[in-house]
Design a protein around this motif. Structure first.
Motif, PDB file in Angstrom:
ATOM      1  N   TYR A  80       0.857  -1.180   0.000  1.00 35.46           N
ATOM      2  CA  TYR A  80       0.000   0.000   0.000  1.00 35.46           C
ATOM      3  C   TYR A  80       0.894   1.231   0.000  1.00 35.46           C
ATOM      4  O   TYR A  80       2.108   1.155   0.275  1.00 35.46           O
ATOM      5  CB  TYR A  80      -0.925   0.008   1.223  1.00 35.46           C
ATOM      6  CG  TYR A  80      -0.202  -0.127   2.546  1.00 35.46           C
ATOM      7  CD1 TYR A  80       0.287   0.996   3.222  1.00 35.46           C
ATOM      8  CD2 TYR A  80       0.023  -1.381   3.099  1.00 35.46           C
ATOM      9  CE1 TYR A  80       0.970   0.871   4.415  1.00 35.46           C
ATOM     10  CE2 TYR A  80       0.696  -1.512   4.303  1.00 35.46           C
ATOM     11  CZ  TYR A  80       1.163  -0.391   4.959  1.00 35.46           C
ATOM     12  OH  TYR A  80       1.847  -0.513   6.142  1.00 35.46           O
ATOM     13  N   GLU A  81       0.313   2.371  -0.313  1.00 37.91           N
ATOM     14  CA  GLU A  81       1.080   3.610  -0.354  1.00 37.91           C
ATOM     15  C   GLU A  81       1.625   3.935   1.035  1.00 37.91           C
ATOM     16  O   GLU A  81       0.901   3.894   2.025  1.00 37.91           O
ATOM     17  CB  GLU A  81       0.183   4.758  -0.840  1.00 37.91           C
ATOM     18  CG  GLU A  81       0.916   6.074  -1.052  1.00 37.91           C
ATOM     19  CD  GLU A  81       0.025   7.151  -1.611  1.00 37.91           C
ATOM     20  OE1 GLU A  81       0.487   8.302  -1.746  1.00 37.91           O
ATOM     21  OE2 GLU A  81      -1.152   6.858  -1.905  1.00 37.91           O
ATOM     22  N   GLY A  82       2.916   4.228   1.107  1.00 42.33           N
ATOM     23  CA  GLY A  82       3.542   4.540   2.383  1.00 42.33           C
ATOM     24  C   GLY A  82       4.147   3.348   3.093  1.00 42.33           C
ATOM     25  O   GLY A  82       4.674   3.490   4.207  1.00 42.33           O
ATOM     26  N   LEU A  83       4.100   2.165   2.486  1.00 40.70           N
ATOM     27  CA  LEU A  83       4.701   0.968   3.085  1.00 40.70           C
ATOM     28  C   LEU A  83       6.191   1.200   3.323  1.00 40.70           C
ATOM     29  O   LEU A  83       6.905   1.703   2.446  1.00 40.70           O
ATOM     30  CB  LEU A  83       4.494  -0.229   2.160  1.00 40.70           C
ATOM     31  CG  LEU A  83       5.020  -1.589   2.637  1.00 40.70           C
ATOM     32  CD1 LEU A  83       4.285  -2.050   3.878  1.00 40.70           C
ATOM     33  CD2 LEU A  83       4.886  -2.615   1.522  1.00 40.70           C
ATOM     34  N   THR A  84       6.670   0.829   4.505  1.00 44.59           N
ATOM     35  CA  THR A  84       8.054   1.093   4.881  1.00 44.59           C
ATOM     36  C   THR A  84       8.841  -0.201   5.072  1.00 44.59           C
ATOM     37  O   THR A  84       8.269  -1.284   5.170  1.00 44.59           O
ATOM     38  CB  THR A  84       8.113   1.897   6.187  1.00 44.59           C
ATOM     39  OG1 THR A  84       7.601   1.076   7.256  1.00 44.59           O
ATOM     40  CG2 THR A  84       7.291   3.179   6.081  1.00 44.59           C
ATOM     41  N   ALA A  85      10.165  -0.025   5.186  1.00 40.09           N
ATOM     42  CA  ALA A  85      11.026  -1.177   5.445  1.00 40.09           C
ATOM     43  C   ALA A  85      10.676  -1.835   6.769  1.00 40.09           C
ATOM     44  O   ALA A  85      10.728  -3.058   6.904  1.00 40.09           O
ATOM     45  CB  ALA A  85      12.491  -0.740   5.438  1.00 40.09           C
ATOM     46  N   GLY A  86      10.310  -1.022   7.763  1.00 45.90           N
ATOM     47  CA  GLY A  86       9.970  -1.569   9.067  1.00 45.90           C
ATOM     48  C   GLY A  86       8.746  -2.454   9.040  1.00 45.90           C
ATOM     49  O   GLY A  86       8.584  -3.330   9.891  1.00 45.90           O
ATOM     50  N   GLU A  87       7.862  -2.238   8.077  1.00 51.14           N
ATOM     51  CA  GLU A  87       6.664  -3.055   7.957  1.00 51.14           C
ATOM     52  C   GLU A  87       6.856  -4.239   7.025  1.00 51.14           C
ATOM     53  O   GLU A  87       6.108  -5.209   7.091  1.00 51.14           O
ATOM     54  CB  GLU A  87       5.500  -2.195   7.456  1.00 51.14           C
ATOM     55  CG  GLU A  87       5.098  -1.105   8.442  1.00 51.14           C
ATOM     56  CD  GLU A  87       4.293   0.001   7.791  1.00 51.14           C
ATOM     57  OE1 GLU A  87       3.246   0.352   8.340  1.00 51.14           O
ATOM     58  OE2 GLU A  87       4.713   0.509   6.728  1.00 51.14           O
TER      59      GLU A  87
END
Length: 302
Positions: A80-87
C-alpha cells in the motif's frame, strides 16, 4: 546469521509445467499452459515471478494455490502507499530495548549499541521471515499489489529479489539457505521500475476464455446448474466489452453466480440480474451502464 553464499532454488517439487497444472487442478485452481509454465520456471530457476493482469483474474489466488500445492507456508506482504522497510523487512523492538536499558540502569550497568541492536531485539517482518524460514520446503512469499507501494519501496526489494538476502546495518547480511518462492502481483495501476522487472520472470494473466470461465464456475459454484453457468459466462463476456470503469473479473463473476445461485436462479432473469448487480458493478456509472444495456445483453425476461 545465514551463510552469505548464493542460495539454491528448491526445484524438485514438480517435474514439469504439466505436473503443476495437474496438481493445481486437483486443488480446483485452473491455470492455462502459460501460467503453469511461468510457475514452473519460477520454481526451477529460483527466480521471483511478477504476475500482472486486470484485478480479479486470479493472480493472488495463484500464489495461494501454489503454496497449497507445495504444502508450504504462504507469507503475504500486502502493499500500500507509504509501506516502509519496518513493515516489510524488519524492525527493532523499541519497547524491549527501553526495558533492557531500564533494567541495566537499575543494576548500574550500561548497554552499548551492540547489545541493543542484536538479534534478541529484532522483529521479523514478511521478507526477513521468508529468508529465515526453516522447514522441509521454502515458503511462498506473496508480495501482493506491488504497484500500490511507492517507487522508493521498490528499491528496498532489489537486494532481496536478486540475491534472496537483506542487509541489516547493525547485524550484517542475512541470506536464505534456500530461495523462497517469490510471487509479486500487479494490477498495473502504475509503471514498475525497470530494475525490479529485470530481477523477475514475467507473466501476464488474461481474463480466461469462456470455456475456462465456465469450468471455473462449475468448480467454485457447484450449486449452480449448467444452464445458469453458460448464460452467465456469455453475459459477463458481453459486459466486459462495455466501456466500464472496472470490468468484472473472475472474482466478481464467481461472486455474481454465487449470488444468483443463492436466490435459487436456474437461468438469467432480468429481475435477478438487477438484484445482484452489486457483485459485478463496482461504481455507480458501471451499474447504470450495465442496467441500460440489459436488453441487448440478453438478460432474460422479468
Amino acid at each position: 546469521m545465514a551463510d552469505s553464499g548464493a542460495p539454491q532454488p528448491d526445484n524438485n517439487a514438480f517435474g514439469s509445467a504439466d505436473d503443476i497444472r495437474r496438481r493445481l487442478d486437483e486443488l480446483d485452481y485452473l491455470v492455462d499452459d502459460g501460467t503453469a509454465a511461468a510457475l514452473f520456471f519460477a520454481l526451477s530457476l529460483g527466480q521471483p515471478l511478477l504476475l500482472e493482469g486486470e484485478p480479479g483474474v486470479g493472480k493472488t489466488t495463484a500464489a495461494k494455490a501454489l503454496a497449497r500445492a507445495l504444502a508450504t507456508p504462504l507469507i503475504r506482504l500486502q502493499c500500500y502507499e507509504g509501506l516502509t522497510a519496518g513493515e516489510a523487512l524488519y524492525e527493532w523492538n523499541y519497547q524491549r530495548q527501553m526495558l533492557a536499558i531500564r533494567l541495566a540502569e537499575s543494576h548500574h550497568d550500561r548497554l552499548n549499541d551492540a547489545d541493543l541492536f542484536s538479534e534478541a531485539f529484532l522483529q521479523e517482518r514478511p521478507i526477513l521471515q521468508a529468508i529465515r524460514h526453516r522447514g522441509p520446503r521454502p515458503p511462498v512469499l506473496l508480495i501482493d499489489e506491488i504497484d500500490r507501494a511507492d517507487d522508493e519501496f521498490e528499491a528496498l526489494l532489489f537486494e532481496f529479489l536478486g540475491e534472496a538476502a537483506i542487509t541489516i546495518p547493525e547485524l550484517g547480511t542475512f541470506t536464505a539457505e534456500r530461495r523462497p518462492v517469490v510471487i509479486l502481483t500487479s494490477n498495473r495501476s502504475r509503471d514498475l521500475h525497470d530494475a525490479l522487472r529485470r530481477r523477475c520472470l514475467y507473466h501476464w494473466i488474461d481474463f480466461p476464455a469462456p470455456e475456462r470461465v465456465a469450468e471455473i464456475l462449475r468448480r467454485t459454484v457447484p450449486a449452480a446448474n449448467d444452464a445458469l453457468i453458460r448464460s452467465a459466462t456469455d453475459f459477463v463476456g458481453q459486459v466486459r466489452r462495455i466501456d466500464l470503469d472496472k470490468a468484472p473479473g473472475m472474482a466478481e463473476t464467481i461472486d455474481w453466480v454465487s449470488a444468483l445461485s443463492s436466490l435459487g436462479a436456474t437461468r438469467l432473469v432480468r429481475d435477478d440480474v438487477v438484484r445482484t448487480l452489486s457483485t459485478i458493478a463496482k461504481t455507480l456509472d458501471d451499474r447504470d451502464a450495465i442496467t441500460e444495456a440489459l436488453d441487448r445483453l440478453g438478460a432474460g425476461s422479468r
